[in-house]
Scaffold this motif. Structure first.
Motif, short mmCIF file in Angstrom:
data_model
loop_
_atom_site.label_atom_id
_atom_site.label_comp_id
_atom_site.label_asym_id
_atom_site.label_seq_id
_atom_site.Cartn_x
_atom_site.Cartn_y
_atom_site.Cartn_z
N LEU A 10 56.11 35.23 39.71
CA LEU A 10 56.25 35.37 41.15
C LEU A 10 54.97 34.99 41.90
O LEU A 10 55.04 34.48 43.02
N ILE A 11 53.82 35.24 41.31
CA ILE A 11 52.57 34.99 42.03
C ILE A 11 51.84 33.74 41.55
O ILE A 11 50.82 33.37 42.10
N LEU A 15 48.46 31.79 43.02
CA LEU A 15 47.22 31.75 42.26
C LEU A 15 46.74 30.32 42.06
O LEU A 15 45.55 30.03 42.18
N GLU A 16 47.66 29.41 41.77
CA GLU A 16 47.29 28.00 41.62
C GLU A 16 46.73 27.44 42.93
O GLU A 16 45.76 26.70 42.92
N LYS A 31 40.81 36.99 50.57
CA LYS A 31 42.01 37.41 51.28
C LYS A 31 43.27 37.02 50.53
O LYS A 31 44.24 37.76 50.49
N GLY A 32 43.27 35.84 49.92
CA GLY A 32 44.43 35.40 49.14
C GLY A 32 44.70 36.30 47.95
O GLY A 32 45.85 36.65 47.67
N GLN A 69 39.69 27.71 34.60
CA GLN A 69 39.28 28.72 33.62
C GLN A 69 39.67 30.12 34.08
O GLN A 69 40.10 30.95 33.27
N ILE A 70 39.55 30.38 35.37
CA ILE A 70 39.93 31.68 35.90
C ILE A 70 41.45 31.85 35.76
O ILE A 70 41.92 32.92 35.36
N LEU A 71 42.22 30.82 36.08
CA LEU A 71 43.67 30.89 35.91
C LEU A 71 44.05 31.17 34.46
O LEU A 71 44.95 31.95 34.17
#
Length: 80
Positions: A10-11, A15-16, A31-32, A69-71
């Motif tokens: 769903l998110i 995130l991308e 904020k995102g 990398q964070i994803l």
């Protein structure tokens, strides 16, 4: 991307959108993430808390792959 977590599915698009164009932590990123229910805290190297796991973000990434990398780290948290 296949994952068993419906919550991540769903998110994931949001995130991308945040991290594929990641050029460092700024108000838009914070904020995102908060809008998605991810806790952001810390000053020097901001940290996010995802399902109880802490991921440290870089203030100024050294290359264009920092967001990917964070994803990858977030996906690993949801898959385990």
């Amino acid at each position: 991307m296949k994952t068993t977590s419906e919550e991540l599915n769903l998110i994931w698009a949001d995130l991308e959108a945040i991290f594929l164009s990641f050029k460092g932590v700024n108000k838009r990123v914070i904020k995102g993430l908060q809008k998605l229910g991810i806790e952001v805290y810390g000053n020097g190297h901001p940290k996010i808390r995802v399902k109880g796991q802490v991921i440290t973000l870089c203030v100024s990434p050294s290359d264009k792959y920092a967001g990917r990398q964070i994803l990858r780290q977030i996906r690993r948290v949801y898959e385990h």
